[in-house]
Design a protein around this motif. Structure first.
Motif, mmCIF file in Angstrom:
data_model
loop_
_atom_site.group_PDB
_atom_site.id
_atom_site.type_symbol
_atom_site.label_atom_id
_atom_site.label_comp_id
_atom_site.label_asym_id
_atom_site.label_seq_id
_atom_site.Cartn_x
_atom_site.Cartn_y
_atom_site.Cartn_z
ATOM 1 N N PHE A 183 30.682 -13.971 31.090
ATOM 2 C CA PHE A 183 31.112 -14.144 29.700
ATOM 3 C C PHE A 183 30.755 -12.907 28.867
ATOM 4 C CE2 PHE A 183 29.637 -15.175 25.398
ATOM 5 C CZ PHE A 183 30.830 -15.584 24.829
ATOM 6 N N LEU A 184 29.512 -12.439 29.031
ATOM 7 C CA LEU A 184 29.064 -11.285 28.231
ATOM 8 C C LEU A 184 29.839 -10.023 28.592
ATOM 9 C CD1 LEU A 184 25.217 -11.967 28.269
ATOM 10 C CD2 LEU A 184 26.728 -12.045 26.268
ATOM 11 N N ALA A 185 30.135 -9.864 29.889
ATOM 12 C CA ALA A 185 30.882 -8.668 30.307
ATOM 13 C C ALA A 185 32.270 -8.653 29.668
ATOM 14 C CB ALA A 185 30.991 -8.627 31.837
ATOM 15 N N VAL A 186 32.928 -9.811 29.669
ATOM 16 C CA VAL A 186 34.271 -9.890 29.073
ATOM 17 C C VAL A 186 34.201 -9.626 27.571
ATOM 18 C CG1 VAL A 186 36.156 -11.475 28.514
ATOM 19 C CG2 VAL A 186 35.207 -11.420 30.829
ATOM 20 N N ARG A 187 33.231 -10.245 26.911
ATOM 21 C CA ARG A 187 33.122 -10.078 25.453
ATOM 22 C C ARG A 187 32.760 -8.633 25.105
ATOM 23 N NH1 ARG A 187 35.921 -12.564 22.511
ATOM 24 N NH2 ARG A 187 34.593 -11.908 20.806
ATOM 25 N N TRP A 188 31.957 -8.014 25.918
ATOM 26 C CA TRP A 188 31.549 -6.621 25.661
ATOM 27 C C TRP A 188 32.772 -5.713 25.721
ATOM 28 C CZ3 TRP A 188 28.481 -3.054 29.464
ATOM 29 C CH2 TRP A 188 28.062 -1.922 28.775
ATOM 30 N N ARG A 189 33.589 -5.918 26.756
ATOM 31 C CA ARG A 189 34.778 -5.090 26.939
ATOM 32 C C ARG A 189 35.751 -5.291 25.773
ATOM 33 N NH1 ARG A 189 39.537 -5.941 29.544
ATOM 34 N NH2 ARG A 189 40.597 -4.065 30.272
ATOM 35 N N ARG A 190 35.971 -6.562 25.409
ATOM 36 C CA ARG A 190 36.929 -6.841 24.328
ATOM 37 C C ARG A 190 36.451 -6.257 23.008
ATOM 38 N NH1 ARG A 190 38.875 -12.998 25.507
ATOM 39 N NH2 ARG A 190 40.065 -12.490 27.354
ATOM 40 N N ARG A 191 35.137 -6.363 22.788
ATOM 41 C CA ARG A 191 34.577 -5.834 21.549
ATOM 42 C C ARG A 191 34.783 -4.321 21.493
ATOM 43 N NH1 ARG A 191 30.683 -7.035 17.599
ATOM 44 N NH2 ARG A 191 29.067 -5.473 17.346
ATOM 45 N N ASP A 204 28.626 -14.187 20.054
ATOM 46 C CA ASP A 204 28.626 -14.050 21.517
ATOM 47 C C ASP A 204 27.245 -14.383 22.084
ATOM 48 O OD1 ASP A 204 31.244 -13.262 21.473
ATOM 49 O OD2 ASP A 204 30.802 -11.116 21.536
ATOM 50 N N LYS A 205 26.225 -13.917 21.381
ATOM 51 C CA LYS A 205 24.852 -14.161 21.873
ATOM 52 C C LYS A 205 24.517 -15.654 21.838
ATOM 53 C CE LYS A 205 23.363 -9.581 20.340
ATOM 54 N NZ LYS A 205 22.637 -8.789 19.336
ATOM 55 N N VAL A 206 24.915 -16.318 20.759
ATOM 56 C CA VAL A 206 24.675 -17.765 20.656
ATOM 57 C C VAL A 206 25.435 -18.491 21.769
ATOM 58 C CG1 VAL A 206 25.119 -19.811 19.237
ATOM 59 C CG2 VAL A 206 24.184 -17.742 18.185
ATOM 60 N N THR A 207 26.668 -18.056 22.017
ATOM 61 C CA THR A 207 27.479 -18.709 23.058
ATOM 62 C C THR A 207 26.836 -18.538 24.427
ATOM 63 O OG1 THR A 207 29.462 -18.223 21.779
ATOM 64 C CG2 THR A 207 29.786 -18.811 24.085
ATOM 65 N N ALA A 208 26.376 -17.308 24.728
ATOM 66 C CA ALA A 208 25.756 -17.059 26.033
ATOM 67 C C ALA A 208 24.506 -17.920 26.197
ATOM 68 C CB ALA A 208 25.411 -15.578 26.160
ATOM 69 N N PRO A 243 16.502 -15.702 31.718
ATOM 70 C CA PRO A 243 15.802 -15.586 30.418
ATOM 71 C C PRO A 243 15.638 -14.128 29.976
ATOM 72 C CG PRO A 243 14.677 -17.152 31.829
ATOM 73 C CD PRO A 243 15.717 -16.485 32.687
ATOM 74 N N LEU A 244 15.276 -13.264 30.926
ATOM 75 C CA LEU A 244 15.125 -11.846 30.578
ATOM 76 C C LEU A 244 16.480 -11.274 30.134
ATOM 77 C CD1 LEU A 244 13.530 -9.212 30.430
ATOM 78 C CD2 LEU A 244 14.050 -8.851 32.863
ATOM 79 N N GLY A 245 17.521 -11.686 30.852
ATOM 80 C CA GLY A 245 18.862 -11.205 30.502
ATOM 81 C C GLY A 245 19.242 -11.575 29.073
ATOM 82 N N LEU A 246 18.882 -12.795 28.686
ATOM 83 C CA LEU A 246 19.245 -13.227 27.333
ATOM 84 C C LEU A 246 18.387 -12.533 26.275
ATOM 85 C CD1 LEU A 246 20.041 -16.970 27.985
ATOM 86 C CD2 LEU A 246 21.614 -15.160 27.346
ATOM 87 N N VAL A 247 17.127 -12.271 26.617
ATOM 88 C CA VAL A 247 16.278 -11.516 25.666
ATOM 89 C C VAL A 247 16.903 -10.141 25.420
ATOM 90 C CG1 VAL A 247 14.054 -10.351 25.417
ATOM 91 C CG2 VAL A 247 14.126 -12.723 26.189
ATOM 92 N N LEU A 248 17.319 -9.485 26.520
ATOM 93 C CA LEU A 248 17.940 -8.156 26.385
ATOM 94 C C LEU A 248 19.273 -8.254 25.648
ATOM 95 C CD1 LEU A 248 17.207 -6.654 29.938
ATOM 96 C CD2 LEU A 248 16.051 -6.140 27.779
ATOM 97 N N THR A 249 19.998 -9.343 25.909
ATOM 98 C CA THR A 249 21.284 -9.537 25.229
ATOM 99 C C THR A 249 21.090 -9.605 23.715
ATOM 100 O OG1 THR A 249 22.210 -10.717 27.117
ATOM 101 C CG2 THR A 249 23.261 -11.097 24.980
ATOM 102 N N TRP A 250 20.070 -10.343 23.293
ATOM 103 C CA TRP A 250 19.821 -10.473 21.845
ATOM 104 C C TRP A 250 19.358 -9.148 21.250
ATOM 105 C CZ3 TRP A 250 20.959 -14.160 18.320
ATOM 106 C CH2 TRP A 250 21.439 -15.379 18.810
ATOM 107 N N ALA A 251 18.714 -8.320 22.084
ATOM 108 C CA ALA A 251 18.239 -7.022 21.572
ATOM 109 C C ALA A 251 19.363 -5.993 21.510
ATOM 110 C CB ALA A 251 17.108 -6.500 22.465
ATOM 111 N N ALA A 252 20.411 -6.175 22.339
ATOM 112 C CA ALA A 252 21.478 -5.172 22.418
ATOM 113 C C ALA A 252 22.450 -5.305 21.255
ATOM 114 C CB ALA A 252 22.226 -5.334 23.750
ATOM 115 N N LYS A 253 23.195 -4.199 20.997
ATOM 116 C CA LYS A 253 24.152 -4.196 19.884
ATOM 117 C C LYS A 253 25.597 -4.376 20.360
ATOM 118 C CE LYS A 253 21.345 -1.102 17.066
ATOM 119 N NZ LYS A 253 21.237 0.257 16.502
#
Lengths: 114, 193
Positions: free
Chosen positions: B178-186, B120-124, B104-114
């Motif tokens: 998933f987030l790591a891959v999407r971050w790199r591709r982005r 991607d955030k919805v998918t995660a 849960p904390l990870g997803l909160v931070l994910t939504w806060a990050a750019k």
């Protein structure tokens, strides 16, 4: 492998601006004066007029600034001089160019053999 | 002494140059035309007795109108601001680590990050909620209802599911991957744009 003329064009694109900065490091110069100086260096300037868009670009990037001065032999001249950013860019290029030249010369002479 | 056809030679060159400068910004256009006019004046001042051939040679060295216009266009495109570096902030790293440790904390931070798009955030988030829910529905609720009817459904399963979700580390690992891959591709896409 690209043709020699294409290679020369690509190399000029990366280097010409820094050569202009180096010429302005000595003293402020006007456009036509830069053209004449560059014309003395073999192969640096194929079409004299292409220096002018380069000067405009460097002014936009604040590497040089300009001032108009009266001329005794014709219309006023736009003189270019280095800014502090231009001087810094020139210094970085000097270091990078020296390292690059030594490395390439070494490989060309030895073929990569130590 | 002026060359016999100086006026027509020079006017013709300037007209062709102006025509070739279509598409160059008004400022870039005015700047180049001013430079070229000054160049021609300076070059002519060096000619004691100019001839038509002198002028044609001078314009030849100056470059064709097409060459100058091409250089002006290249120069203008060089004014574009540098491509911003992809997001590589501490918040993104913290989000990935937190997804593994406490989802849960990870997803909160994910939504806060750019570093990720909204998609991607919805998918995660959907991965986090969807996988456990699908597993529970498929392995517990559906078989139970099939055996004994709708009365077999106990709401406490949802409570257990809600409490258990934060502790499901395998799901957190999937989210983080998933987030790591999407971050790199982005990041790569931003650089290549």
């Amino acid at each position: 492998m690209r043709g020699v003329s294409v290679l020369g064009t690509q190399m000029r694109k990366g280097i010409l601006g820094h050569c202009v900065l180096a010429m302005l490091d000595a003293s402020p110069r006007y456009g036509f004066e830069l053209v004449q100086l560059l014309g003395q260096a073999d192969g640096l300037l194929t079409s004299e007029g292409t220096i002018y868009p380069l000067l405009s670009r460097m002014r936009g990037e604040k590497l040089v600034d300009t001032e108009w001065r009266e001329s005794s032999s014709g219309p006023p001249r736009r003189y270019y001089r280095l800014t502090s950013m231009g001087r810094q860019a020139l210094e970085e290029f000097r270091q990078e160019w020296t390292r690059f030249r030594v490395a390439v010369d070494g490989i060309l002479q030895s073929g990569g053999n130590q | 002494m002026t060359a016999p056809h100086a006026q027509s030679i020079l006017a013709g060159y300037m007209a062709r140059l102006e025509s070739e400068l279509d598409g160059v910004s008004p400022a870039g256009r005015a700047d180049l035309l001013s430079h070229v006019e000054n160049h021609i004046a300076e070059a002519r001042a060096l000619l004691a007795n100019e001839t038509d051939a002198d002028l044609l040679n001078m314009l030849d060295r100056l470059g064709t109108p097409a060459e100058l216009a091409h250089a002006a266009r290249e120069s203008t495109s060089g004014h574009a601001p540098p491509v911003p570096a992809p997001e590589r902030g501490a918040l993104e790293v913290a989000a990935l680590v937190a997804c593994v440790v406490f989802v849960p904390l990870g997803l909160v931070l994910t939504w806060a990050a750019k570093g990720w798009s909204r998609r991607d955030k919805v998918t995660a988030t959907s991965i986090w909620l969807g996988i456990p829910l699908a597993v529970v529905v498929a392995t517990e609720i559906v078989p139970a209802i099939a055996r004994t009817g709708p009365s077999a459904f106990h709401p406490q399963w949802l409570v257990i599911l809600a409490l258990g979700l934060p502790l499901l580390n395998p799901v957190g690992l999937v989210c983080a991957a998933f987030l790591a891959v999407r971050w790199r591709r982005r990041g790569v896409a931003t650089v290549l744009a």
